[in-house]
Scaffold this active site. Sequence first.
Site, short mmCIF file in Angstrom:
data_model
loop_
_atom_site.label_atom_id
_atom_site.label_comp_id
_atom_site.label_asym_id
_atom_site.label_seq_id
_atom_site.Cartn_x
_atom_site.Cartn_y
_atom_site.Cartn_z
N PRO A 32 0.84 -1.20 0.00
CA PRO A 32 0.00 0.00 0.00
C PRO A 32 0.88 1.25 0.00
CG PRO A 32 -0.70 -1.58 1.69
CD PRO A 32 0.65 -2.02 1.21
N SER A 53 7.61 7.54 3.33
CA SER A 53 8.20 6.67 4.36
C SER A 53 9.71 6.88 4.46
CB SER A 53 7.92 5.20 4.03
OG SER A 53 8.64 4.36 4.92
N GLU A 74 0.55 -0.24 9.32
CA GLU A 74 1.49 -0.03 8.21
C GLU A 74 1.23 -0.92 7.01
OE1 GLU A 74 5.59 0.43 9.39
OE2 GLU A 74 5.06 1.15 11.39
N ILE A 96 -5.92 -2.36 3.75
CA ILE A 96 -5.70 -1.07 3.09
C ILE A 96 -6.81 -0.13 3.54
CG2 ILE A 96 -5.64 0.14 0.88
CD1 ILE A 96 -4.42 -2.31 -0.39
N ILE A 97 -6.41 0.95 4.18
CA ILE A 97 -7.38 1.94 4.65
C ILE A 97 -7.93 2.69 3.44
CG2 ILE A 97 -7.66 4.02 6.06
CD1 ILE A 97 -5.09 2.98 7.61
N ARG A 106 18.26 18.43 2.33
CA ARG A 106 18.85 17.11 2.54
C ARG A 106 19.24 16.49 1.18
NH1 ARG A 106 15.98 12.23 3.49
NH2 ARG A 106 14.83 13.00 1.66
N TYR A 108 14.06 14.52 18.74
CA TYR A 108 14.26 14.31 17.31
C TYR A 108 15.69 14.75 17.00
CZ TYR A 108 12.70 14.45 12.37
OH TYR A 108 12.52 14.23 11.02
#
Lengths: 529, 529
Positions: free
Chosen positions: A122, A128, A255, A260-261, A388, A449
């Site tokens: 998905p 990600s 995840e 699958i949403i 980045r 973070y």
Amino acid sequence: MTRSWWGWGNVEDAVGGAELDALLGRVRAVMPGELTDHEPPSVASLGLPDPRTTPPASLADLCSADPADRAAHAHGKAFRDVVRNLEGDLRHVPDLVARPRDERDVTDLLDWCTREGIAVVPFGGGSSVVGGVEARCEDHPAVVTVDLGRLNRVLEIDTTSRAARIQAGVYGPHLEDQLRPHGLTLRHFPQSFEFSTLGGWLATRAGGHYATLCTHIDDLLESMRVVTPVGISESRRLPGSGAGPSPDRLFLGSEGTLGIITEAWMRLRERPRQRAGTSVRFGDYASAVAATRAVAQSGLNPANCRLLDATEVLINAGVSVGGGLLVLAFESADHPVRSSLERAVELCRDHGGEPADADTTGGSDGDARGGPAAETWRSSFLRMPYQRDALVRHSVIAETFETACTWDGFGALHHAVTEAARRAMAEVAGAGVIACRFTHVYPDGPAPYFSVYAPGRWGSLVSQWDHIKAAVSEAIVANGGTITHHHAVGRDHRPWYDRQRPAPFAAALTAAKSALDPAGVLNPGVLLP
Amino acid sequence: MTRSWWGWGNVEDAVGGAELDALLGRVRAVMPGELTDHEPPSVASLGLPDPRTTPPASLADLCSADPADRAAHAHGKAFRDVVRNLEGDLRHVPDLVARPRDERDVTDLLDWCTREGIAVVPFGGGSSVVGGVEARCEDHPAVVTVDLGRLNRVLEIDTTSRAARIQAGVYGPHLEDQLRPHGLTLRHFPQSFEFSTLGGWLATRAGGHYATLCTHIDDLLESMRVVTPVGISESRRLPGSGAGPSPDRLFLGSEGTLGIITEAWMRLRERPRQRAGTSVRFGDYASAVAATRAVAQSGLNPANCRLLDATEVLINAGVSVGGGLLVLAFESADHPVRSSLERAVELCRDHGGEPADADTTGGSDGDARGGPAAETWRSSFLRMPYQRDALVRHSVIAETFETACTWDGFGALHHAVTEAARRAMAEVAGAGVIACRFTHVYPDGPAPYFSVYAPGRWGSLVSQWDHIKAAVSEAIVANGGTITHHHAVGRDHRPWYDRQRPAPFAAALTAAKSALDPAGVLNPGVLLP
């Protein structure tokens, strides 16, 4: 605008010209290394293998075998993804990219793949950073990536309850565009906002705008609809319920491994009208942390409460502070928030903080700002993924990782993580810099973070980074942190997630997965072996 | 004090004398019926069957076969439980009551029962109103109720992160007694506070003190330890995490079907020092609901926001209001809350509400009160379970049920439920009264809590109530509500829970149960078939 197949966001927004010169200038000032630019390869030069499967005729219209499409869906957007794209290493490219038009198509695609044992990945916005969309599925005859991008509409709005039924494939800006005419907003603004989707946020338990209270998308969910290989799971629209373990909480963070949403009812709010923000400087980091803890435990619940350490401020705002800068902001659609800000500033002063002038003007997106240094930092924040990419092209290791821990454990964790990072960077890159900010804070602990920058060597960037990542992940898990506060587990966090997750829960989750996905086709390798 | 084996709480606190006369007088004023008192039977007269099992020698010291013990653990504390106790109907009495001294004992008990196929009913305070502790386990050779009451200590306090490690069997008052010297409080005050335990709250997703934000015990949990037949599940102490589906959320609401909770790290707070409260009268119910919704959506987040309808106010505060009384209170350990109360009152005035004078004195337990009518109501609230018992003894049907729904759906649900209740009461009892209050409110909907009173017939009380309960449960589920907001599912809510729960989630939960409890001994019949 054209989406970049190899890097972040839009091709047109890439760093160049004066911005690039300034960025490289800042890098040269702090680290050695050659800074040669490496151009991305053309998709044609990648020599992608032919697709190993052909869709049935009824699904052919939904499926693309276009190499550019497949290349753009091969990786997420982590440092190691961008490096491998630039190196032309796309060994896990999906065979097909399917774009369902509606839930029926999703069901049909899942049925076909289940029947054939084809792995299904998905795919929302593909942002990600944990290998969550990368089809490392060697045990399967083929891989189909299901891109939900066409399911992009707000279907229904309940203004009384302030909620909306929304298709899972909608991107952040398009979602807010559809809510704005109603005076409503989801107010979920992850850094990836422009290039990530509602379904992706839900599947990965994304962290968002609010530093306190509603930190994760979890808290904004009212109900959801998930297509699984054994049927559609739809929870009730409920403001709260105590009827057994929460069905939604099983799918939140799954995840793509359980289903699958396709759509969700989300809790909305009115757009804020009252704002107040400032930033507070501290002479030493321990005092800054103590002040942040005091604010987090005060019940004032600021919308923003972001403690930047001195390195973070220097790198991304170009300002020198001794111990840190706490960016504070309150917002409300109902009542003035100035007194809340004043009380928070008072708590900071108790710990030696020096506030800038309060700012109640608000920014273009309705977010309260926190003075010039905070404003500069914020502009950097939105440019960070693009910068980045520019750094990667010049062989600079530039990546982030995140966690959460208790206040009691933060000192030891912070020390262990920064030491581990410095040692690992010294080992593989000779040197490097690590910075820390808090993205979210809770009464019982912060979500730190970290950003690392080190001089890399072209051709070795992935292995250099993997060495650093393993070292800091080890330090996190050994010091009571979580391997992820909001970046998810994917495939890359599995070794540490496996250690952190209680064994009986792993058994329960494995059993649940077998019940919902008996053929084991859904995002193999994510979360579970 | 002596715990009542057949009814609520302590024998010494039962309703009698002038309180009983006044209570019966109020009942006579609104409903017909004879009001003969029915004394509880003696335990000796119950003729309990002999235990069907004998514990191994190593566990014998933990196990009681005493009839009074077994009788006191046979039922929860619902209306139908009390009726059956008074009628001497204890057909599902456990064979043994085991009282583990520590987690090792819990493991040993579970191992023994798993080996022998003996059903295990985990037991906290036994205040279940849904058949959650009633051993209807005909398929098992015997039943052992595991009473966690000896696991009653606060083991560790982290004042920096404001959290404590607490054994699951501790009762509310004893828990707060252990936190008070540290200036901390869990502030979880369900109506059952005195007679329920931390483990019970967690297993059933209990609702507590706060009308907004932290409405359920779920939100106060940092991590937990659960003994399952396949091992101990212990989650990390984390203020937040996005690492896969939350392990804790699987055990929260599992109602003893997946394991026995032995301890938890709970989030605490400082005891409040600032308080402000009032009550607001409304001329009509629709305006009262609209005002409550405005407060719930304001972001003011009151600690108390309890809308009582006119019937509720009349019955339990003896005051006549046209449309309803909204009890409002704010509290903080950090900052003044008077301006929040003022804004909430302003929102109420916008909907025609008339506030009483604000009260900032606070009560003995640190809770802000809301004027005389609210204060009278509050006293009633704590006496309600005792009064219920007195009413049951006099053949009055007196019971409650609760739900949650969206604001958009509340009007239709409220109408359907009250009509269904009235019709059912007319059918089985000739007449009856139904009252509604909101226990908790959310931006997207309220949690309505209903009380019914009807004249019953001794000998038919259970079947009369079951008829009413089926009718209102049907109305709730057919109108988008949840079968329970915070009373849990147990065995009695199963028919409606089964319809409300998504089928794929049921399959996943069943699979998880099989993985954790392969012998199927844990609380059979609860949540799952």
